[in-house]
Scaffold this active site. Structure first.
Site, PDB file in Angstrom:
ATOM      1  CG  ASP A 339      -1.822   1.102   1.331  1.00 22.91           C
ATOM      2  OD1 ASP A 339      -2.363   1.451   0.266  1.00 22.91           O
ATOM      3  OD2 ASP A 339      -2.028   1.637   2.423  1.00 22.91           O
TER       4      ASP A 339
HETATM    5  P1  ADP Z   1      -4.554   4.758  -0.986  1.00 25.05           P
HETATM    6  O1  ADP Z   1      -4.317   3.733  -2.029  1.00 25.05           O
HETATM    7  O2  ADP Z   1      -3.428   5.747  -0.931  1.00 25.05           O
HETATM    8  O3  ADP Z   1      -4.892   4.176   0.337  1.00 25.05           O
HETATM    9  P2  ADP Z   1      -7.345   5.542  -1.159  1.00 25.05           P
HETATM   10  O4  ADP Z   1      -7.966   4.429  -1.919  1.00 25.05           O
HETATM   11  O5  ADP Z   1      -7.597   5.594   0.293  1.00 25.05           O
HETATM   12  O6  ADP Z   1      -5.792   5.653  -1.486  1.00 25.05           O
HETATM   13  O7  ADP Z   1      -7.813   6.920  -1.809  1.00 25.05           O
HETATM   14  C1  ADP Z   1      -7.582   7.178  -3.179  1.00 25.05           C
HETATM   15  C2  ADP Z   1      -7.770   8.634  -3.516  1.00 25.05           C
HETATM   16  O8  ADP Z   1      -9.114   9.015  -3.240  1.00 25.05           O
HETATM   17  C3  ADP Z   1      -6.932   9.570  -2.715  1.00 25.05           C
HETATM   18  O9  ADP Z   1      -5.649   9.748  -3.275  1.00 25.05           O
HETATM   19  C4  ADP Z   1      -7.744  10.851  -2.762  1.00 25.05           C
HETATM   20  O10 ADP Z   1      -7.497  11.524  -3.955  1.00 25.05           O
HETATM   21  C5  ADP Z   1      -9.163  10.342  -2.758  1.00 25.05           C
HETATM   22  N1  ADP Z   1      -9.757  10.338  -1.412  1.00 25.05           N
HETATM   23  C6  ADP Z   1     -10.053   9.264  -0.651  1.00 25.05           C
HETATM   24  N2  ADP Z   1     -10.616   9.626   0.525  1.00 25.05           N
HETATM   25  C7  ADP Z   1     -10.641  10.972   0.529  1.00 25.05           C
HETATM   26  C8  ADP Z   1     -11.098  11.968   1.467  1.00 25.05           C
HETATM   27  N3  ADP Z   1     -11.607  11.656   2.667  1.00 25.05           N
HETATM   28  N4  ADP Z   1     -10.969  13.254   1.105  1.00 25.05           N
HETATM   29  C9  ADP Z   1     -10.443  13.592  -0.075  1.00 25.05           C
HETATM   30  N5  ADP Z   1     -10.003  12.704  -0.972  1.00 25.05           N
HETATM   31  C10 ADP Z   1     -10.099  11.424  -0.704  1.00 25.05           C
HETATM   32 MG    MG Z   2      -5.342   3.543   1.982  1.00 28.72          MG
END
Ligand code: ADP
Ligand code: MG
Length: 647
Positions: A339
């Site tokens: 991750d």
């Molecule tokens: P990662 O693989 O880094 O864990 P996530 O799947 O959690 O990423 O999130 C992917 C993308 O979705 C983030 O890079 C962001 O752009 C957007 N995102 C997710 N949750 C939020 C939030 N609470 N506020 C703003 N953007 C979010």
């Molecule tokens: Mg994540």
């Protein structure tokens, strides 16, 4: 000397010694004075003391309709007595009971390596009663959430919590395996940290069982002692010990048919006198010797002893392995998926750019964004809230409500009753204005994570954030390569440009961005198909499904997160990715020792059975070698307790 006394206080060992002593006296008297009336009573006593625990074990397993190894041994001893070989029967019982008792002691050593963890937490705490600094010493069980406790220099922390006053360097090696003390400082009351969030601030959080350095510290308790991270770890390890690994299951099912097969074979060859020109007692003696040689005592203990030692050793290094299954699996891993956020990166992004689209203003956008993100616990959300508040001062935020996270894309919430959407461009339909799309692209090219803010249907602008890679990521990746793990991939929901940037910095060969949680799972399934043994490492909270989809799911920084502790197969207590190569190397050593042990135990059977059949081994020799191999495998396994990383 005191060691011997302590050892003899364990009754099985004492009985075994009495058995041996009676046998010895009998032998010496018989050899020197010839047959003395009544001397055989000594052998009867020897049988009693040597066979006592074995017989109990046999009765217990027969009640469960199982044939176990003790049964084989008891039959051999009784068989020896039937043909008048009392002394050899007594020798067998002596060595078998001695071996069993020593084996228990050895396994207890491995177990005590685990239970010594629970002695880490102190029994009493100095609870602060009031603002004047009056203190009462109370048992730790009486501590409740919100209590304030004084911890003096050099003392152990009694509960989980955070620092309220004072500064100190805290040795949390007992919990996280980090060898270097961590500097702790009081929580700034203005920083607005919720109890549940404290764990993500290593400079404030306190784990029960860690050792205070030079400073006196006042801490706030966040949970009961029985619920501390340490208590959980101990519970989980005790559970883990009961989980059988694939090799163990194989050994168990092997024994299930092997033991009866040995019994049948031995019964058959005890009738050899019908075919060969020999006395019944000769055939029977040979059969009993084969019986001893074929007993899979060493095999039965080879895997559990190694697994127990491996789990105990890794716990000391701050690596919690939930049983023999994950332990063996980790040693087989060929590919690893990472991750990004919080694993390869610090997981604490900062706002770097704020672009307001039209006259509404940057502060206004931040205010609305922060109000909504306060309701989310995503690392991006925490960053926006923290940095926005720092910029806006103590200004009151509008009212946010009914937040709903759109997995892998962003967040929807109501701010002052109006629909507010924050997230990556993909969260929105194709209605984003051209100029915003261009700015977004520019920021992404600079390696920024970007989120668009829309309020009540109107686009307010764009926030750019930057999360830096962990200083340790690069060396961890190098070590994993050195361990021969060929495929190392980063999976992230962030944009591809950021993914590539982090991959470059950390030396990963592959990064896949713009993945939804279900895409991550699909990707992982593909990897499992290709490599069969794939680990996924993440924070264990955001990535729980992907962790569950891997052959072995590893959570990092688990000391602060109950969810991560409970759900992962392997939990790295420290927020230190360099524990991953350590965990893999230790698992491989464990597997190597298991293999050696199985080779030793099966090898001894393969040697002793023919040797007994063709009369090269007397029963005494068979018993001796048999018990020797059992002790050898246990001692071999205990080597893991002193395992050190060779890098
Ligand atoms: P990662 O693989 O880094 O864990 P996530 O799947 O959690 O990423 O999130 C992917 C993308 O979705 C983030 O890079 C962001 O752009 C957007 N995102 C997710 N949750 C939020 C939030 N609470 N506020 C703003 N953007 C979010
Ligand atoms: Mg994540």
């Amino acid at each position: 000397m005191s060691n011997i006394i302590r050892a003899l206080s364990s009754r099985d060992l004492l009985f075994s010694f009495i058995c041996g002593l009676l046998l010895l006296v009998n032998r010496v008297v018989t050899w020197t004075a010839g047959p003395v009336p009544g001397i055989d009573l000594l052998l009867a006593g020897s049988y009693f003391f040597g066979g006592y625990y074995t017989a109990i074990e046999v009765v217990r397993s027969l009640r469960d309709r199982e044939f176990n190894i003790d049964l084989l041994m008891l039959i051999a001893a009784i068989g020896a007595a039937i043909i008048g070989a009392y002394a050899e029967g007594a020798l067998l019982l002596f060595l078998f009971s001695l071996g069993g008792a020593l084996e228990h002691q050895a396994m207890d050593r491995a177990r005590s390596a685990i239970s010594s963890l629970s002695e880490l937490a102190p029994e009493t705490a100095h609870r602060l009663d009031n603002e004047n600094g009056d203190v009462t010493d109370v048992p730790v069980e009486e501590l409740v959430k919100g209590d304030r406790v004084l911890v003096k220099p050099g003392e152990r922390f009694p509960a989980d919590g955070y620092v309220l006053k004072g500064q100190s360097a805290v040795n949390q090696a007992p919990i996280t395996g980090e060898s270097i003390p961590v500097d702790k400082a009081p929580v700034d009351p203005k920083k607005l940290i919720a109890d549940s969030e404290v764990a993500s601030f290593p400079e404030h959080v306190i784990f029960a069982g860690s050792i205070n350095g030079d400073g006196s510290v006042e801490m706030v308790v966040t949970g009961a002692a029985s619920d501390s991270t340490l208590a959980r770890v101990i519970r989980l390890i005790n559970e883990a010990e009961k989980q059988k690994s694939p090799t163990q299951r194989f050994a168990t099912s092997f024994e299930k048919w092997f033991v009866p097969a040995v019994l049948i074979f031995v019964t058959l060859i005890s009738f050899a006198f019908l075919v060969l020109d020999e006395a019944f007692s000769t055939s029977f003696y040979r059969a009993m010797t084969v019986l001893v040689g074929a007993s899979p005592c060493a095999l039965a203990i080879s895997t559990p002893s190694a697994i127990l030692s491996g789990i105990a050793r890794s716990a000391k290094l701050g690596i919690l392995i939930k049983g023999g299954g994950p332990l063996e699996e980790m040693g087989l891993v060929k590919a690893i998926a990472f991750d990004k956020t919080g694993t390869l990166t610090e997981g604490r992004p900062r706002i770097t750019d704020v672009i307001s689209l039209n006259g509404s203003g940057e502060d206004n956008m931040l205010r609305i964004a922060a109000a909504a993100e306060k309701l989310s616990d995503h690392p991006i959300a925490n960053a926006i809230v923290r940095d926005a508040l720092a910029r806006l001062g103590s200004e009151k935020l509008p009212e946010g409500s009914s937040a709903e996270s759109v997995q892998g894309k962003g967040l929807k919430a109501l701010v002052d009753g109006r629909i507010t959407e924050i997230g990556k461009a993909g969260l929105f339909d194709n209605s984003i204005p051209e100029s915003l799309i261009n700015s977004d692209r520019e920021l992404m090219e600079k390696g920024r994570t970007t989120v668009v803010v829309r309020y009540d249907g109107e686009y307010l602008g764009l926030i750019g954030l930057m999360d830096v890679s962990r200083p340790g990521s690069k060396s961890a990746i190098q070590k994993l390569r050195a361990l021969g793990i060929s495929r190392l991939v980063m999976l992230t929901g962030d944009n591809q440009t950021v993914a590539d940037a982090i991959a470059r910095e950390t030396g990963l060969d592959e990064a896949v961005g713009d993945l939804l949680p279900e895409d991550k799972l699909d990707y992982l399934k593909k990897m499992v198909k290709e490599y069969a043994h794939v680990a996924m490492i993440g924070d264990g909270v955001n990535d729980a499904p992907a962790l569950a989809g891997a052959s072995v799911g590893i959570a990092m920084g688990a000391a602060g997160s109950d969810v991560a502790l409970e759900t992962a197969d392997v939990a790295l207590m420290a927020d230190d990715i360099n524990k991953l190569p350590t965990a893999i190397a230790l698992s491989r050593s464990t597997r190597r020792i298991i293999k050696q042990n199985i080779f030793i135990s099966l090898g001894m059977i393969a040697f002793l059975v023919p040797a007994a059949l063709f009369g090269f081994a007397t029963m005494g020799i068979a018993v001796f070698l048999h018990e020797g191999s059992t002790l050898t495998v246990v001692l071999n396994a205990l080597r893991l307790l002193g395992w050190k990383e060779q890098v």
